[in-house]
Design a protein around this motif. Structure first.
Motif, PDB file in Angstrom:
ATOM      1  N   MET B   1       0.836  -1.209   0.000  1.00 59.14           N
ATOM      2  CA  MET B   1       0.000   0.000   0.000  1.00 59.14           C
ATOM      3  C   MET B   1       0.872   1.260   0.000  1.00 59.14           C
ATOM      4  SD  MET B   1      -3.081   1.152   0.073  1.00 59.14           S
ATOM      5  CE  MET B   1      -4.043   2.550   0.556  1.00 59.14           C
ATOM      6  N   THR B   2       1.819   1.293   0.973  1.00 60.14           N
ATOM      7  CA  THR B   2       2.712   2.446   1.088  1.00 60.14           C
ATOM      8  C   THR B   2       3.456   2.675  -0.218  1.00 60.14           C
ATOM      9  OG1 THR B   2       3.024   1.904   3.398  1.00 60.14           O
ATOM     10  CG2 THR B   2       4.610   3.405   2.442  1.00 60.14           C
ATOM     11  N   VAL B   5       1.200   3.918  -3.179  1.00 63.57           N
ATOM     12  CA  VAL B   5       0.800   5.324  -3.009  1.00 63.57           C
ATOM     13  C   VAL B   5       1.980   6.248  -3.325  1.00 63.57           C
ATOM     14  CG1 VAL B   5       0.094   7.051  -1.304  1.00 63.57           C
ATOM     15  CG2 VAL B   5      -0.974   4.804  -1.303  1.00 63.57           C
ATOM     16  N   LEU B   6       3.135   5.924  -2.771  1.00 64.51           N
ATOM     17  CA  LEU B   6       4.308   6.783  -2.975  1.00 64.51           C
ATOM     18  C   LEU B   6       4.774   6.740  -4.425  1.00 64.51           C
ATOM     19  CD1 LEU B   6       6.416   6.233   0.249  1.00 64.51           C
ATOM     20  CD2 LEU B   6       4.636   7.881  -0.232  1.00 64.51           C
ATOM     21  N   PHE B   9       2.547   8.943  -6.543  1.00 60.07           N
ATOM     22  CA  PHE B   9       2.785  10.357  -6.213  1.00 60.07           C
ATOM     23  C   PHE B   9       4.084  10.851  -6.854  1.00 60.07           C
ATOM     24  CE2 PHE B   9       4.865  13.449  -3.344  1.00 60.07           C
ATOM     25  CZ  PHE B   9       3.945  14.479  -3.411  1.00 60.07           C
ATOM     26  N   LYS B  13       4.963  13.560  -9.991  1.00 59.67           N
ATOM     27  CA  LYS B  13       5.863  14.703  -9.782  1.00 59.67           C
ATOM     28  C   LYS B  13       6.931  14.792 -10.875  1.00 59.67           C
ATOM     29  CE  LYS B  13       4.479  16.724  -6.192  1.00 59.67           C
ATOM     30  NZ  LYS B  13       4.118  18.070  -6.436  1.00 59.67           N
ATOM     31  N   GLU B 103      12.568  16.572   3.060  1.00 61.71           N
ATOM     32  CA  GLU B 103      11.353  15.815   2.705  1.00 61.71           C
ATOM     33  C   GLU B 103      11.499  14.327   3.055  1.00 61.71           C
ATOM     34  OE1 GLU B 103      10.313  16.290  -1.476  1.00 61.71           O
ATOM     35  OE2 GLU B 103       9.302  14.358  -1.398  1.00 61.71           O
ATOM     36  N   TYR B 106       9.837  12.712   6.157  1.00 62.22           N
ATOM     37  CA  TYR B 106       8.451  12.220   6.131  1.00 62.22           C
ATOM     38  C   TYR B 106       8.384  10.794   5.610  1.00 62.22           C
ATOM     39  CZ  TYR B 106       7.386  17.167   6.572  1.00 62.22           C
ATOM     40  OH  TYR B 106       7.330  18.455   7.010  1.00 62.22           O
ATOM     41  N   TRP B 107       9.168  10.517   4.555  1.00 64.36           N
ATOM     42  CA  TRP B 107       9.113   9.169   3.964  1.00 64.36           C
ATOM     43  C   TRP B 107       9.696   8.144   4.926  1.00 64.36           C
ATOM     44  CZ3 TRP B 107       5.682  10.339   0.885  1.00 64.36           C
ATOM     45  CH2 TRP B 107       5.755  11.419   0.001  1.00 64.36           C
ATOM     46  N   LEU B 108      10.733   8.559   5.657  1.00 65.76           N
ATOM     47  CA  LEU B 108      11.353   7.602   6.579  1.00 65.76           C
ATOM     48  C   LEU B 108      10.610   7.530   7.912  1.00 65.76           C
ATOM     49  CD1 LEU B 108      15.165   8.051   5.900  1.00 65.76           C
ATOM     50  CD2 LEU B 108      13.553   6.491   4.856  1.00 65.76           C
ATOM     51  N   ALA B 109       9.621   8.390   8.091  1.00 65.09           N
ATOM     52  CA  ALA B 109       8.781   8.273   9.285  1.00 65.09           C
ATOM     53  C   ALA B 109       7.650   7.270   9.041  1.00 65.09           C
ATOM     54  CB  ALA B 109       8.206   9.635   9.664  1.00 65.09           C
ATOM     55  N   LEU B 110       7.616   6.715   7.830  1.00 61.98           N
ATOM     56  CA  LEU B 110       6.635   5.672   7.522  1.00 61.98           C
ATOM     57  C   LEU B 110       7.260   4.307   7.818  1.00 61.98           C
ATOM     58  CD1 LEU B 110       5.393   7.039   4.081  1.00 61.98           C
ATOM     59  CD2 LEU B 110       4.103   7.019   6.210  1.00 61.98           C
ATOM     60  N   PRO B 111       6.418   3.338   8.162  1.00 61.17           N
ATOM     61  CA  PRO B 111       6.997   2.025   8.482  1.00 61.17           C
ATOM     62  C   PRO B 111       7.456   1.261   7.231  1.00 61.17           C
ATOM     63  CG  PRO B 111       4.614   1.996   8.786  1.00 61.17           C
ATOM     64  CD  PRO B 111       4.980   3.387   8.391  1.00 61.17           C
ATOM     65  N   GLN B 112       8.514   1.714   6.634  1.00 61.56           N
ATOM     66  CA  GLN B 112       9.105   1.012   5.484  1.00 61.56           C
ATOM     67  C   GLN B 112      10.627   1.118   5.590  1.00 61.56           C
ATOM     68  OE1 GLN B 112       8.651   2.785   1.655  1.00 61.56           O
ATOM     69  NE2 GLN B 112       8.899   4.872   2.360  1.00 61.56           N
ATOM     70  N   ARG B 113      11.288   0.106   5.056  1.00 66.13           N
ATOM     71  CA  ARG B 113      12.744   0.093   5.104  1.00 66.13           C
ATOM     72  C   ARG B 113      13.302   1.175   4.193  1.00 66.13           C
ATOM     73  NH1 ARG B 113      15.032  -4.730   7.064  1.00 66.13           N
ATOM     74  NH2 ARG B 113      13.457  -6.323   7.449  1.00 66.13           N
TER      75      ARG B 113
END
Lengths: 295, 263
Positions: B1-2, B5-6, B9, B13, B103, B106-113
């Motif tokens: 999902m993460t 979505v990313l 996005f 861009k 920026e 924010y991406w590394l504050a998501l639960p992904q490696r």
């Protein structure tokens, strides 16, 4: 087991910058404030917790897991408010909030709405043209959005007007009362005193002291401005009082550590035209105790 | 999902600049098709006879067919250079710029490696480079159908573009690897352009008969053999390009996952 833990952590950027032999632990449901002047190492501590950097020595863990190697697991529980981070170019606050919300697999609509109302935020504008206050609010909202169990806040009130600052401090207090674990940095005593249970004071990367937030009140001095009848009396008083005195013609500023009783007794020997007393600013107290610039 | 979505996005861009480059390449492609006239072909042959080394370096060979003509004018030099520049620009925007502006926090504050984030960004880069390959190729094919019907050998033309995509994969991944290790967009872009440019020059030099044969194997640009591909020969060496891309990607992911980020 401590919720957040620094164990003898050293992260050196050069001789004086970074963190040195830094040990702190924060229990579950506790709010910890790290207070210190600019460049003291507050943001470094948060970067270590967020797993952006790894320590040269020692251990940094959340819930017993290493913050650098297990970051992707820990981020399920963490809400992070960076001090200074831009949104992607040509993105509105609203778009970005929805994007990150979707990336976490939920829309968090109700909470988003509630937070927007609490912060009085209109996130529809392009980030590039947003007022600094609104930008900060967007960043704050992103940190609180997924109802995290652990909040890592880097100068959460930096750059906010007094009303917004109050709203944010209220929000942090509510989160603390809801049992969240909070680690925040600040250089404003009042903020940590209001939101935190424990306060650590840091200077040049070294932890100077950790004390209950309430204790900050007792360490403050009271300062009195005394106007004497003439310059000679002021000088005589200054000579008699000796410490913590500043002489300005016929006026004296004196810092009194505890009860003013001794001061009042001493003043009976002089003709006092005016006496204005008050609490010393916390920031001044900090400077007096630990030196350095708070900004 | 993460990741999904990313990915969408980030792709949105980067779409603007990709389409801009694709439009420029499409103009060149359409122009090259229109230039496939006897007088132009003869003029080109004359020029090639004047300075064979230079034209050999630029990959400009004979124009016996429309495919060889396109290969000579575009695929030997112009399109590889454009793709190299686009790859370097995008790679710097996708990783180093995010660290520079903060920026990335924010991406590394998501639960992904971290590696997963780098992989997702690489996916965006590859998608953009694929768009950049396909759009001008389609424009050239349509222009050939309209103005030179039956002149273009479509399967061989597709093979040529597949080879070009492989080249973009390798040079883009090299840029991505460097961007994974940098904290500033400009530095990442500059380094990627410098290194890819150097490899391109080595590749060009390797085509010149007077230069020792081993030189061409110092650069992966030599693996994209335009005369062979336009002659309809599928070069097995081309398979090395995606392999190289994978190596650069893995090295970049590892670099990004292990390093300190100034966020």
């Amino acid at each position: 087991m401590a919720e957040l833990r620094f164990r003898r952590v050293t992260k050196a950027f050069d001789e004086d910058a970074g963190l040195f032999d830094f040990s702190v632990q924060v229990e579950q449901g506790q709010a910890f404030g790290l207070l210190g002047p600019g460049g003291a190492g507050k943001s470094t501590a948060l970067s270590l917790l967020m797993g952006f950097i790894r320590p040269d020595d020692g251990e940094v863990s959340i819930r017993g897991m290493d913050c650098f190697t297990q970051r992707h697991v820990l981020m399920q529980y963490v809400g992070y408010v960076p001090r200074d981070a831009r949104l992607p170019a040509r993105t509105t606050g609203d778009q970005f909030i929805r994007l990150l919300s979707a990336a976490r697999g939920d829309t968090w609509r109700k909470r988003m709405q509630k937070l927007m109302e609490r912060l009085d935020l209109n996130p529809l504008g392009d980030w590039a043209y947003m007022a600094p206050d609104d930008r900060r609010k967007v960043v704050l909202l992103l940190g609180f959005l997924n109802d995290p169990k652990i909040l890592l806040l880097d100068e959460p009130c930096a750059g906010l007007d007094p009303n917004a600052r109050n709203a944010v401090l209220d929000l942090i207090e509510e989160e603390r009362q809801a049992g969240k674990t909070i680690f925040m940095t600040s250089h404003v005593f009042e903020e940590v005193q209001r939101c935190c249970d424990q306060v650590g004071i840091i200077r040049e990367g070294r932890l100077v002291t950790v004390q209950p937030a309430r204790a900050l009140t007792y360490t403050r001095q009271k300062v009195y401005h005394i106007t004497f009848e003439d310059i000679h009396q002021a000088a005589a008083f200054a000579q008699e009082w000796e410490t913590g005195v500043e002489l300005l013609r016929n006026r004296v500023i004196v810092a009194v550590p505890a009860s003013p009783q001794v001061l009042l007794k001493t003043l009976t020997k002089y003709t006092v035209l005016d006496l204005v007393g008050g609490r010393e600013e916390l920031e001044s107290s900090f400077l007096r105790s630990f030196g350095g610039d708070l900004v | 999902m993460t990741k999904r979505v990313l990915f969408s996005f980030q792709l949105k861009k980067q779409l603007g600049i990709t389409l801009l480059f694709a439009a420029a390449a499409s103009l060149l492609s359409a122009g090259a098709v229109l230039l496939y006239e006897e007088q132009h072909v003869l003029a080109l042959a004359d020029a090639r006879a004047q300075s064979p080394a230079l034209f050999a370096a630029l990959g400009v060979g004979g124009s016996a067919s429309l495919l060889q003509h396109l290969g000579a004018l575009l695929y030997g030099f112009l399109l590889p250079v454009l793709g190299m520049v686009l790859g370097a620009v995008l790679a710097a925007r996708l990783m180093a710029a995010q660290v520079e502006t903060g920026e990335m926090a924010y991406w590394l504050a998501l639960p992904q490696r971290r590696a997963a984030h780098a992989l997702s960004q690489w996916g965006v880069l590859m998608a953009c480079l694929a768009i950049f390959t396909v759009v001008p190729a389609l424009v050239a094919a349509v222009a050939a159908m309209v103005f030179k019907p039956g002149a273009l050998q479509v399967p061989w033309f597709a093979q040529l573009n597949l080879g070009l995509l492989g080249l973009y994969l390798a040079s883009g991944s090299l840029g991505m690897m460097l961007s994974c290790g940098m904290d500033e967009r400009r530095r990442a872009r500059r380094l990627a352009l410098l290194l890819s440019g150097l490899l391109l020059v080595i590749g060009l030099a390797g085509r010149v008969r007077e230069v020792p044969g081993f030189v061409r194997w110092l650069s992966f640009y030599s693996l994209f053999d335009v005369p062979a591909l336009t002659a309809g020969r599928m070069e097995g060496m081309l398979l090395i390009l995606p392999g190289l891309a994978a190596v650069f990607l893995l090295a970049g992911m590892r670099w990004f996952a292990a390093r300190d980020l100034p966020l």
